[in-house]
Design a protein around this motif. Structure first.
Motif, PDB file in Angstrom:
ATOM      1  N   TYR A 213      46.512  27.910  39.020  1.00  0.00           N
ATOM      2  CA  TYR A 213      45.432  28.723  39.583  1.00  0.00           C
ATOM      3  C   TYR A 213      46.014  29.794  40.517  1.00  0.00           C
ATOM      4  O   TYR A 213      45.595  30.948  40.475  1.00  0.00           O
ATOM      5  CB  TYR A 213      44.441  27.838  40.347  1.00  0.00           C
ATOM      6  N   ARG A 214      46.958  29.398  41.371  1.00  0.00           N
ATOM      7  CA  ARG A 214      47.557  30.360  42.313  1.00  0.00           C
ATOM      8  C   ARG A 214      48.264  31.487  41.565  1.00  0.00           C
ATOM      9  O   ARG A 214      48.124  32.662  41.917  1.00  0.00           O
ATOM     10  CB  ARG A 214      48.530  29.661  43.262  1.00  0.00           C
TER      11      ARG A 214
ATOM     12  N   LEU B 189      47.666  32.599  38.504  1.00  0.00           N
ATOM     13  CA  LEU B 189      46.700  33.451  37.816  1.00  0.00           C
ATOM     14  C   LEU B 189      45.787  34.212  38.780  1.00  0.00           C
ATOM     15  O   LEU B 189      45.139  35.175  38.361  1.00  0.00           O
ATOM     16  CB  LEU B 189      45.887  32.626  36.815  1.00  0.00           C
ATOM     17  N   ASN B 190      45.739  33.807  40.046  1.00  0.00           N
ATOM     18  CA  ASN B 190      44.975  34.565  41.044  1.00  0.00           C
ATOM     19  C   ASN B 190      45.577  35.942  41.284  1.00  0.00           C
ATOM     20  O   ASN B 190      44.904  36.843  41.764  1.00  0.00           O
ATOM     21  CB  ASN B 190      44.925  33.823  42.386  1.00  0.00           C
ATOM     22  N   ARG B 191      46.858  36.092  40.976  1.00  0.00           N
ATOM     23  CA  ARG B 191      47.573  37.329  41.284  1.00  0.00           C
ATOM     24  C   ARG B 191      47.520  38.358  40.163  1.00  0.00           C
ATOM     25  O   ARG B 191      48.072  39.450  40.320  1.00  0.00           O
ATOM     26  CB  ARG B 191      49.025  37.001  41.607  1.00  0.00           C
TER      27      ARG B 191
ATOM     28  N   SER C 122      45.338  40.227  36.619  1.00  0.00           N
ATOM     29  CA  SER C 122      44.039  40.572  36.043  1.00  0.00           C
ATOM     30  C   SER C 122      44.289  41.336  34.739  1.00  0.00           C
ATOM     31  O   SER C 122      45.321  42.003  34.608  1.00  0.00           O
ATOM     32  CB  SER C 122      43.269  41.437  37.033  1.00  0.00           C
TER      33      SER C 122
ATOM     34  N   ARG D 165      36.178  33.735  43.264  1.00  0.00           N
ATOM     35  CA  ARG D 165      37.158  34.211  42.273  1.00  0.00           C
ATOM     36  C   ARG D 165      38.389  33.306  42.187  1.00  0.00           C
ATOM     37  O   ARG D 165      38.912  33.050  41.122  1.00  0.00           O
ATOM     38  CB  ARG D 165      37.559  35.639  42.599  1.00  0.00           C
ATOM     39  N   GLU D 166      38.838  32.789  43.322  1.00  0.00           N
ATOM     40  CA  GLU D 166      40.044  31.945  43.332  1.00  0.00           C
ATOM     41  C   GLU D 166      39.813  30.570  42.706  1.00  0.00           C
ATOM     42  O   GLU D 166      40.772  29.834  42.466  1.00  0.00           O
ATOM     43  CB  GLU D 166      40.585  31.804  44.757  1.00  0.00           C
ATOM     44  N   MET D 167      38.572  30.231  42.407  1.00  0.00           N
ATOM     45  CA  MET D 167      38.275  28.927  41.796  1.00  0.00           C
ATOM     46  C   MET D 167      37.740  29.034  40.371  1.00  0.00           C
ATOM     47  O   MET D 167      37.292  28.040  39.797  1.00  0.00           O
ATOM     48  CB  MET D 167      37.267  28.154  42.662  1.00  0.00           C
ATOM     49  N   ARG D 168      37.778  30.228  39.782  1.00  0.00           N
ATOM     50  CA  ARG D 168      37.328  30.380  38.397  1.00  0.00           C
ATOM     51  C   ARG D 168      38.087  29.423  37.491  1.00  0.00           C
ATOM     52  O   ARG D 168      39.308  29.298  37.602  1.00  0.00           O
ATOM     53  CB  ARG D 168      37.579  31.801  37.891  1.00  0.00           C
TER      54      ARG D 168
ATOM     55  N   ARG E 227      39.785  32.789  33.524  1.00  0.00           N
ATOM     56  CA  ARG E 227      40.957  33.541  33.962  1.00  0.00           C
ATOM     57  C   ARG E 227      41.729  34.144  32.793  1.00  0.00           C
ATOM     58  O   ARG E 227      42.315  35.215  32.922  1.00  0.00           O
ATOM     59  CB  ARG E 227      41.898  32.634  34.757  1.00  0.00           C
TER      60      ARG E 227
END
Length: 189
Positions: free
Chosen positions: A14-15, A17-19, A21, A104-107, A112
């Motif tokens: 998750y971390r 893929l948070n970075r 788009s 957004r950080e928990m999608r 993602r």
């Protein structure tokens, strides 16, 4: 169903893929965030009639308490749906409550990765392709085959390489890959 992927690994994914788009700008501005539209039941020209949502990958539910106010949870049984034979028992289907948007950080992962999907060739080579799922909307990233950011593609590929090490996720990707008639690789090309 028991995933071999630990909670801390999902958290690291998750971390990562948070970075990234799919586009440098917010792709939701192209379609008015159609994939996040929470209008309840919807129907499209192909006769699809369902409430928008996604299945979590096996083990992904470990990141959630199931008390999130922005999600509606359904517990289903894999045997009742079209999943690989190795899948049995509980699976989790989630829908956004849209208040107004999810954190957004928990999608979930499937959100993602969109608009791409993993594909395994007959030789088990992993490719990323544009998603071929039936959707109740048109995604311009897919319909126009828009160029996706290299960081998004590379990170997604890295994550899928890790995810398919889990036998259940591998079986799902292989299952989906076997029913595709044609593909065009987005990454690697």
């Amino acid at each position: 169903m028991k995933s071999t992927i630990k909670r801390k690994t999902f958290a690291a994914i998750y971390r990562l893929l948070n970075r990234v788009s799919p586009l440098a700008e917010d792709c939701g501005t192209l379609c008015q965030a159609a994939c996040c539209n929470c209008g309840g039941d919807s129907s499209d020209e192909d006769g699809l009639d369902f409430e928008m949502g996604i299945y979590l990958l096996p083990g992904e539910e470990k990141l959630f308490t199931r008390k999130e106010t922005w999600l509606k949870w359904s517990v289903e049984y894999a045997e009742d749906y079209d999943f690989p034979d190795s899948w049995f028992g509980k699976i989790y289907f989630v829908r956004c409550n849209c208040a107004p948007h999810c954190p957004r950080e928990m999608r979930p992962l499937q959100c993602r990765f969109f608009p791409i999907a993993p594909h395994l060739t007959d030789d088990d080579e992993l490719l990323l392709i544009y998603s071929d799922s039936k959707l109740p909307y048109t995604c311009p990233l897919i319909s126009k085959k828009m160029e996706l950011t290299p960081s998004f593609l590379k990170s997604s590929y890295t994550v899928w390489k890790r995810l398919i090490q889990d036998p259940l996720i591998y079986d799902l990707v292989k299952w989906d890959s076997c029913i595709r008639e044609t593909i065009t690789a987005v990454y690697p090309k």
